[in-house]
Scaffold this motif. Structure first.
Motif: not given
Length: 347
Positions: A55-84
């Motif tokens: 993609y030729p322009q800057p972009w960002e992905l904003i994921v809103v964890d809507d009070g999940s009862r599983d580990a959705t937020a942790a999995a998102l943060r972990r994978h975001a750090r791993a991939t940069g």
């Protein structure tokens, strides 16, 4: 172009790949609400990264964890750090439902182009550049996705959706085929002119029609995939919520700046009917000497007069409230388009 100006692209129409897109300078924000989607967390980030790798322009992905009862937020943060990847995860205190989660993402978005999509990977991130290309190339305010080939069950998902879309098209006058598709591209300055509450995410085009012209709206065919992980959060119970929200949408779409007209017309009609009944009964009493005390029409006329006056009073109160509302928005019952200033008059 539809009857009200909504532009619909031909099914199968293709646009250049992200590497060859010729786009004005912009910052793209992708907003994805998620709830109990731990199995889709890493896959979502990977799919967006792959789709926007060139993609030729800057972009960002904003994921809103809507009070999940599983580990959705942790999995998102972990994978975001791993991939940069340029990913921001916003965790809500509890499950506020999809509309509130989407509004939280919109509030946090820094881009001047905002794309919304579901987090179950049924929407295809590869369609994002195509939607943005059309939004900017045709100077539109919204390009909504149209799932021409839906990969959902017919009785529980597709049939209710078809009936709801047909009803919404008829009432709002916006001929979108698939208002339930979360994959949409917006001009951020226009999207931020509306606030989303309740279950209003299904009616974003209708709400936007209160601040922009339907001629600046378009619909684009997009891909749709079957759900591979997790369970759907939708069911037949949403049908009643859609009907209730449709009433609110219709009122604001037509009478947001003049609620007194809505209540006033009803009040005058009911009051007029009540006065006509009482006048008729008064004529019988005065001219013919008939006994009218036990007639049901007397009670009906009396209550119609009371009801008509209440409708008129409600209209006056609604006008006062709408003046307070627009006063909080700097006293403007209108929205000025934010152009690049080249044709703007001197201050």
């Amino acid at each position: 172009m539809g009857v009200t100006g909504v532009k619909v692209a031909a099914a199968g129409a293709s646009l250049p790949s992200p590497a060859h897109l010729s786009l004005p300078a912009h910052h793209l924000s992708i907003v994805v609400p998620m709830y109990n989607e731990v199995d889709n967390a890493a896959a979502l980030i990977d799919a967006v990264r792959t789709a926007l790798a060139a993609y030729p322009q800057p972009w960002e992905l904003i994921v809103v964890d809507d009070g999940s009862r599983d580990a959705t937020a942790a999995a998102l943060r972990r994978h975001a750090r791993a991939t940069g990847a340029p990913v921001r995860v916003i965790s809500l205190a509890r499950n506020f439902r999809q509309t509130a989660a989407m509004q939280a993402g919109i509030d946090a978005a820094q881009g001047d182009v905002i794309v919304t999509m579901d987090g179950d990977l049924q929407n295809d991130p590869r369609d994002i550049p195509r939607l943005v290309q059309r939004l900017l190339a045709e100077d539109l305010d919204i390009v909504a996705g149209w799932r021409v080939q839906r990969q959902d069950g017919f009785w529980l998902r597709r049939l209710p959706s078809q009936l709801a879309n047909r009803l919404i098209r008829r009432i709002t006058g916006l001929p979108f085929h698939d208002l339930g598709c979360s994959l949409k591209a917006f001009r951020a300055s226009v999207l931020r002119e509306v606030r989303l509450y309740g279950e209003m995410h299904r009616f974003i085009p209708a709400w936007l029609s209160t601040v922009t012209s339907p001629a600046r709206m378009a619909e684009e065919p997009v891909d749709h995939h079957p759900r591979l992980h997790g369970t759907s959060k939708y069911g037949l119970s949403r049908t009643l919520r859609v009907l209730v929200d449709l009433l609110a949408v219709t009122f604001f779409q037509r009478f947001a700046a003049r609620p007194g007209h809505f209540f006033g017309v009803i009040g005058l009609a009911v009051l007029g009917a009540g006065l006509a009944m009482l006048a008729y009964l008064g004529g019988l009493k005065l001219l013919l000497g008939e006994d009218i005390g036990g007639r049901p029409l007397l009670s009906l006329g009396f209550f119609c007069c009371i009801g008509g006056l209440q409708f008129l009073t409600t209209g006056v109160l609604a006008e006062l409230l709408i003046r307070i509302y627009y006063g909080a928005r700097h006293g403007q019952p209108y929205v000025v388009r934010q152009d690049d200033g080249r044709d703007a008059p001197h201050a």
